[in-house]
Design a protein around this motif. Structure first.
Motif, PDB file in Angstrom:
ATOM      1  N   HIS A 168      37.434  48.251   8.923  1.00 33.41           N
ATOM      2  CA  HIS A 168      37.683  48.393   7.484  1.00 33.41           C
ATOM      3  C   HIS A 168      36.580  47.766   6.645  1.00 33.41           C
ATOM      4  O   HIS A 168      36.380  48.153   5.495  1.00 33.41           O
ATOM      5  CB  HIS A 168      39.042  47.762   7.114  1.00 33.41           C
ATOM      6  CG  HIS A 168      39.103  46.292   7.333  1.00 33.41           C
ATOM      7  ND1 HIS A 168      39.456  45.723   8.546  1.00 33.41           N
ATOM      8  CD2 HIS A 168      38.848  45.253   6.502  1.00 33.41           C
ATOM      9  CE1 HIS A 168      39.430  44.404   8.437  1.00 33.41           C
ATOM     10  NE2 HIS A 168      39.060  44.100   7.213  1.00 33.41           N
ATOM     11  N   SER A 214      35.920  50.790  -0.217  1.00 35.22           N
ATOM     12  CA  SER A 214      37.187  50.577  -0.914  1.00 35.22           C
ATOM     13  C   SER A 214      38.348  50.789   0.048  1.00 35.22           C
ATOM     14  O   SER A 214      38.196  51.383   1.124  1.00 35.22           O
ATOM     15  CB  SER A 214      37.323  51.563  -2.086  1.00 35.22           C
ATOM     16  OG  SER A 214      37.466  52.889  -1.599  1.00 35.22           O
ATOM     17  N   ARG A 215      39.491  50.310  -0.353  1.00 35.70           N
ATOM     18  CA  ARG A 215      40.714  50.514   0.426  1.00 35.70           C
ATOM     19  C   ARG A 215      41.022  52.011   0.554  1.00 35.70           C
ATOM     20  O   ARG A 215      41.450  52.489   1.598  1.00 35.70           O
ATOM     21  CB  ARG A 215      41.866  49.765  -0.267  1.00 35.70           C
ATOM     22  CG  ARG A 215      43.040  49.474   0.621  1.00 35.70           C
ATOM     23  CD  ARG A 215      44.053  48.607  -0.114  1.00 35.70           C
ATOM     24  NE  ARG A 215      43.630  47.230  -0.279  1.00 35.70           N
ATOM     25  CZ  ARG A 215      43.759  46.294   0.662  1.00 35.70           C
ATOM     26  NH1 ARG A 215      44.284  46.602   1.835  1.00 35.70           N
ATOM     27  NH2 ARG A 215      43.367  45.065   0.448  1.00 35.70           N
ATOM     28  N   GLU A 216      40.788  52.741  -0.525  1.00 35.13           N
ATOM     29  CA  GLU A 216      41.044  54.185  -0.512  1.00 35.13           C
ATOM     30  C   GLU A 216      40.131  54.904   0.474  1.00 35.13           C
ATOM     31  O   GLU A 216      40.566  55.829   1.179  1.00 35.13           O
ATOM     32  CB  GLU A 216      40.872  54.770  -1.916  1.00 35.13           C
ATOM     33  CG  GLU A 216      41.959  54.387  -2.910  1.00 35.13           C
ATOM     34  CD  GLU A 216      41.848  52.946  -3.417  1.00 35.13           C
ATOM     35  OE1 GLU A 216      42.846  52.438  -3.954  1.00 35.13           O
ATOM     36  OE2 GLU A 216      40.765  52.326  -3.257  1.00 35.13           O
ATOM     37  N   ASN A 251      41.918  48.628  13.010  1.00 38.48           N
ATOM     38  CA  ASN A 251      40.928  48.352  11.972  1.00 38.48           C
ATOM     39  C   ASN A 251      39.962  47.253  12.391  1.00 38.48           C
ATOM     40  O   ASN A 251      39.055  46.899  11.638  1.00 38.48           O
ATOM     41  CB  ASN A 251      41.613  47.943  10.661  1.00 38.48           C
ATOM     42  CG  ASN A 251      42.369  46.633  10.792  1.00 38.48           C
ATOM     43  OD1 ASN A 251      43.206  46.479  11.692  1.00 38.48           O
ATOM     44  ND2 ASN A 251      42.097  45.691   9.910  1.00 38.48           N
ATOM     45  N   ARG A 289      46.981  45.442   7.364  1.00 34.45           N
ATOM     46  CA  ARG A 289      46.373  46.040   6.186  1.00 34.45           C
ATOM     47  C   ARG A 289      47.467  46.498   5.247  1.00 34.45           C
ATOM     48  O   ARG A 289      48.475  47.061   5.684  1.00 34.45           O
ATOM     49  CB  ARG A 289      45.528  47.264   6.565  1.00 34.45           C
ATOM     50  CG  ARG A 289      44.347  46.969   7.463  1.00 34.45           C
ATOM     51  CD  ARG A 289      43.190  46.410   6.695  1.00 34.45           C
ATOM     52  NE  ARG A 289      42.681  47.330   5.687  1.00 34.45           N
ATOM     53  CZ  ARG A 289      41.815  46.981   4.741  1.00 34.45           C
ATOM     54  NH1 ARG A 289      41.379  45.745   4.655  1.00 34.45           N
ATOM     55  NH2 ARG A 289      41.401  47.869   3.852  1.00 34.45           N
ATOM     56  N   ASP A 315      41.383  54.177   3.990  1.00 37.69           N
ATOM     57  CA  ASP A 315      42.618  54.890   4.302  1.00 37.69           C
ATOM     58  C   ASP A 315      42.373  56.381   4.501  1.00 37.69           C
ATOM     59  O   ASP A 315      43.032  57.029   5.325  1.00 37.69           O
ATOM     60  CB  ASP A 315      43.663  54.658   3.208  1.00 37.69           C
ATOM     61  CG  ASP A 315      44.373  53.319   3.365  1.00 37.69           C
ATOM     62  OD1 ASP A 315      43.939  52.521   4.230  1.00 37.69           O
ATOM     63  OD2 ASP A 315      45.355  53.076   2.643  1.00 37.69           O
ATOM     64  N   THR A 350      47.395  52.107   1.043  1.00 36.72           N
ATOM     65  CA  THR A 350      47.390  52.669  -0.305  1.00 36.72           C
ATOM     66  C   THR A 350      48.554  53.650  -0.471  1.00 36.72           C
ATOM     67  O   THR A 350      49.049  54.235   0.507  1.00 36.72           O
ATOM     68  CB  THR A 350      46.072  53.421  -0.571  1.00 36.72           C
ATOM     69  OG1 THR A 350      45.913  54.440   0.432  1.00 36.72           O
ATOM     70  CG2 THR A 350      44.882  52.480  -0.520  1.00 36.72           C
TER      71      THR A 350
END
Length: 201
Positions: A68, A73-75, A46, A103, A78, A106
């Motif tokens: 990242h 967003s995290r979603e 990342n 990290r 991922d 999710t």
């Protein structure tokens, strides 16, 4: 997953990737390919500047850098991470190995790789989940520290323990000296766990 040809391994890192390097060396020196049909399909980070990526490239491994910070967003990150991992070895890996991947993943990512996702954590879980494990062990007056390899679940540092290694805490230890002593044992334990999973696979 019993087919030898399917035993692809993807390693995720965020920095130098010393555990990744130990895994790569073990795979080569102990002939994981000949013994179990295993293949290191690639290394993903990342952090594009991660030193481990250059090391992996020098070893001839495919690498992917996914920053990242470029995702809203995290979603979203991922989802891109799943695409990158599965793209290295369609239809998907036998194992995804977190080796200093900093990290929190999710639930959707964890579910996608359920049963195939493992992590190494620098404490004797369930003690000291999360960060700053060595400082916390010293502050608590622990006489022993160590590391744990575990399956990853949606709950941080909580999945089934696959192996643990115990390291004594010395009276004059700092967080750095303790971390270095634990790390040498991590480099032995992590490949050993992967070999057991490959043999059972």
């Amino acid at each position: 997953m019993s087919d030898h040809a399917s035993k692809n391994i993807v390693v995720l890192i965020s920095g130098q990737g010393s555990n990744m390097q130990a895994i790569v060396r073990a795979a080569r020196d102990r002939q994981w390919g000949r013994r179990w049909g295993a293949r290191l399909a690639g290394v993903v980070s990342n952090r594009p500047e991660a030193a481990g990526l250059a090391w992996a490239q020098a070893e001839g491994l495919p690498t992917v850098a996914l920053d990242h910070r470029a995702y809203a967003s995290r979603e979203a990150f991922d989802a891109a991470l799943i695409q990158a991992i599965d793209g290295l070895c369609p239809p998907g890996p036998f194992l995804v190995v977190l080796a200093g991947f900093m990290r929190i993943l999710t639930p959707g990512f964890v579910e996608h790789y359920a049963g195939r996702l493992i992590n190494i954590h620098p404490s004797l879980l369930p003690a000291f989940p999360g960060l700053h494990t060595h400082e916390r062990a010293l502050q608590a007056g622990c006489r022993f520290a160590g590391a744990t390899v575990h399956r990853v679940t949606a709950e941080l540092d909580h999945g089934e323990y696959l192996d643990q290694v115990v390291v004594p805490v010395m009276p004059d230890d700092s967080a750095d000296t303790l971390a270095a002593r634990v790390l040498t044992q991590e480099h032995l334990m992590y490949p050993r766990v992967i070999e057991r999973l490959l043999a059972a696979g």
